[in-house]
Design an enzyme around this catalytic site. Structure first.
Site, PDB file in Angstrom:
ATOM      1  N   CYS B  81      80.729  23.778   8.776  1.00 19.72           N
ATOM      2  CA  CYS B  81      81.339  24.141   7.506  1.00 19.72           C
ATOM      3  C   CYS B  81      80.269  24.487   6.456  1.00 19.72           C
ATOM      4  O   CYS B  81      79.569  25.475   6.623  1.00 19.72           O
ATOM      5  CB  CYS B  81      82.288  23.032   7.041  1.00 19.72           C
ATOM      6  SG  CYS B  81      83.405  23.549   5.710  1.00 19.72           S
ATOM      7  N   HIS B 187      85.820  22.876  11.838  1.00 19.54           N
ATOM      8  CA  HIS B 187      85.415  21.477  11.993  1.00 19.54           C
ATOM      9  C   HIS B 187      85.681  21.002  13.421  1.00 19.54           C
ATOM     10  O   HIS B 187      86.794  20.585  13.724  1.00 19.54           O
ATOM     11  CB  HIS B 187      86.195  20.599  11.012  1.00 19.54           C
ATOM     12  CG  HIS B 187      85.761  20.781   9.604  1.00 19.54           C
ATOM     13  ND1 HIS B 187      84.774  20.030   9.022  1.00 19.54           N
ATOM     14  CD2 HIS B 187      86.158  21.661   8.657  1.00 19.54           C
ATOM     15  CE1 HIS B 187      84.581  20.421   7.774  1.00 19.54           C
ATOM     16  NE2 HIS B 187      85.414  21.406   7.525  1.00 19.54           N
ATOM     17  N   GLU B 189      84.856  18.286  14.736  1.00 18.69           N
ATOM     18  CA  GLU B 189      85.199  16.858  14.719  1.00 18.69           C
ATOM     19  C   GLU B 189      86.672  16.618  14.401  1.00 18.69           C
ATOM     20  O   GLU B 189      87.176  15.518  14.588  1.00 18.69           O
ATOM     21  CB  GLU B 189      84.298  16.110  13.721  1.00 18.69           C
ATOM     22  CG  GLU B 189      84.658  16.245  12.243  1.00 18.69           C
ATOM     23  CD  GLU B 189      84.226  17.549  11.589  1.00 18.69           C
ATOM     24  OE1 GLU B 189      83.761  18.459  12.306  1.00 18.69           O
ATOM     25  OE2 GLU B 189      84.361  17.678  10.358  1.00 18.69           O
TER      26      GLU B 189
END
Lengths: 260, 209
Positions: B81, B187, B189
């Site tokens: 990001c 993202h 994650e």
């Protein structure tokens, strides 16, 4: 290619347990938040919302523990709300694994808090939750539908118009609006589509429709008729009536872009 | 294997840490802003959320720029990001900010680039078109969904650096890279199984092609 429409199961948590009320009262136990969240993550939920519905200051430590346990099992965005009053509260929640925070009452008492919070943590992290109820008194003598916002888990009226409030929050830096119809909440009669559409069309940030889902069709309606960017539901998933997989399939079959 | 997650005090660092630990049971994973720990890392993850200006202010305040420049030529790096946006020449956010300049291009607000009917930030799951083969795409389908949340996006005139693109009003850089650097606008994650797979691929990556 449009963004996939998001399906967000919501965990209302009271003292470490998932519960579900009807019209904000009449609580029913729906299990351990970690187990519930893990199940939704595995079934393909797009995000998870976690709302601490009692949010008293003496259960903050419990809240952080539960959020931390949930966050370690969930690899999709996790929004946590309830009792956020200062920047440090947000910092603590991010530290235990939240990705976004949802702010309701504090935004009403101190709208500038939303500006500070989004400047500090980024708009992507700041969700403003709005609990709204149709107000006949305001609507009288007026063609347009009106909704008033409430604070304290729906207990305190504010006299503030929901659409104007959403616009103000977007201007102050909110990244998203979580819009709950109090008339609909827990009734299974469907979202308040007029409310959802009025707010969604008035602002340029995403809107999550909430309150009242009883069927999978309601989820579809929230997007097609309510113009919501994401749809949230709780009890239809908690008590096993429908799975996330079934809900996504119904959304896809209705022609919506979804992540399967 | 020691993987350092750069702590600039902003964003969902814990989520990144949790996800990396889940896929890298045999690795040491640390969230740190300590220069010596960053320098000692075998691999570095540069996460980031919020404003790119804050990211750079923190980088300077913690005296970490030299460590990154050194790592750039020596070890696998993963930007996420704002951690990706920072690698470009220039970001227009907050009145404009020079980036690290590792990749040609500018990071600009969506509204300057597209029709106004789309909601900003782009918040949600978008399909990621893989533009070049790369070890970090191992076991990830082309056009898989990843989670995005951002108001600014990167645009470059150097297609050789674009590893993936996505479309939100217009096509923008979803992943950029060269040599030992791989960076994503989305993202991983927070992108469920495909995101975890990408992080697993990073933990197993030697920095080559």
């Amino acid at each position: 290619m449009p963004l996939a429409k998001r399906l967000i199961p919501c965990l209302d948590v009271d003292n470490g347990r998932v519960v579900k009320g009807v019209n904000f009262v009449g609580i029913r136990d729906a299990g351990d938040p970690v187990e519930v969240a893990k199940r939704y993550n595995e079934q393909g939920a797009d995000e998870i919302a976690f709302l601490d519905i009692t949010a008293t200051s003496d259960n903050r430590a419990t809240l952080y523990e539960v959020v931390e346990a949930v966050a370690s099992e969930v690899f999709i965005p996790l929004t946590v709300g309830g009792g956020i009053r200062k920047l440090e509260d947000i910092h603590q929640l991010l530290k235990v694994g939240a990705d976004k925070v949802s702010i309701n009452s504090t935004a009403v008492f101190n709208p500038e808090f939303i500006r500070e919070a989004s400047a500090h943590f980024g708009s992507q992290c700041i969700v403003v939750a709005i609990d709204a109820k149709q107000t006949l008194s305001i609507a009288k003598g007026d063609d347009a539908d009106r909704w008033e916002i409430f604070t304290h888990g729906g207990r305190k009226p504010t006299g503030i118009d929901a659409v104007q409030w959403a616009q103000k929050m977007a201007t102050l830096g909110a990244g998203e609006i979580l819009l709950t119809s109090m008339d609909g909440d827990g009734t299974k009669a469907g979202y308040d589509l007029a409310l959802t559409r009025s707010v969604s069309d008035a602002i340029s940030i995403p809107v999550i429709a909430s309150g009242g889902v009883g069927t999978l069709e309601h989820l579809v309606d929230g997007i097609t008729q309510g113009h919501a960017d994401a749809v949230l539901a709780a009890s239809i998933f908690h008590f096993g009536e429908y799975s996330i997989v079934q809900a996504k399939a119904a959304m896809r079959d209705a022609g919506l872009e979804v992540r399967l | 294997m020691y993987i350092a997650i750069l702590d600039l005090g902003v964003g969902n660092l814990r989520s990144v840490e949790q996800a990396v630990k889940t896929v890298a049971a045999n690795c040491t994973v640390e969230v740190t802003a300590d220069v010596a720990r960053i320098d000692a890392a075998d691999k570095i993850i540069l996460p980031g959320q919020g404003a790119v200006g804050t990211w750079f202010d923190q980088l300077e305040a913690r005296d970490l720029r030299a460590s990154l420049e050194s790592a750039k030529t020596s070890k696998p790096l993963l930007g996420i990001c704002v951690g990706m946006q920072a690698m470009f020449d220039f970001c227009t956010e907050d009145g404009g900010r020079e980036g690290l300049g590792w990749f040609e291009g500018r990071v600009e607000h969506f509204s300057g680039l597209q029709n106004q009917t789309l909601k900003i930030p782009q918040m949600g799951w978008n399909t990621v078109k893989q533009m070049q083969p790369h070890p970090l795409w191992h076991k990830i389908d082309d056009a898989a969904y990843f989670y995005f949340v951002h108001s600014y996006c990167a645009n470059t005139s150097k297609p050789e650096n674009v590893l993936a693109s996505a479309d939100y009003g217009h096509e923008f850089v979803a992943a950029v890279g060269a040599d030992n650097i791989f960076a994503t606008q989305f993202h991983p994650e927070k992108s469920h199984n495909d995101g975890l797979q990408l992080l697993r691929n990073f933990t197993e990556w030697d920095g080559g092609l």
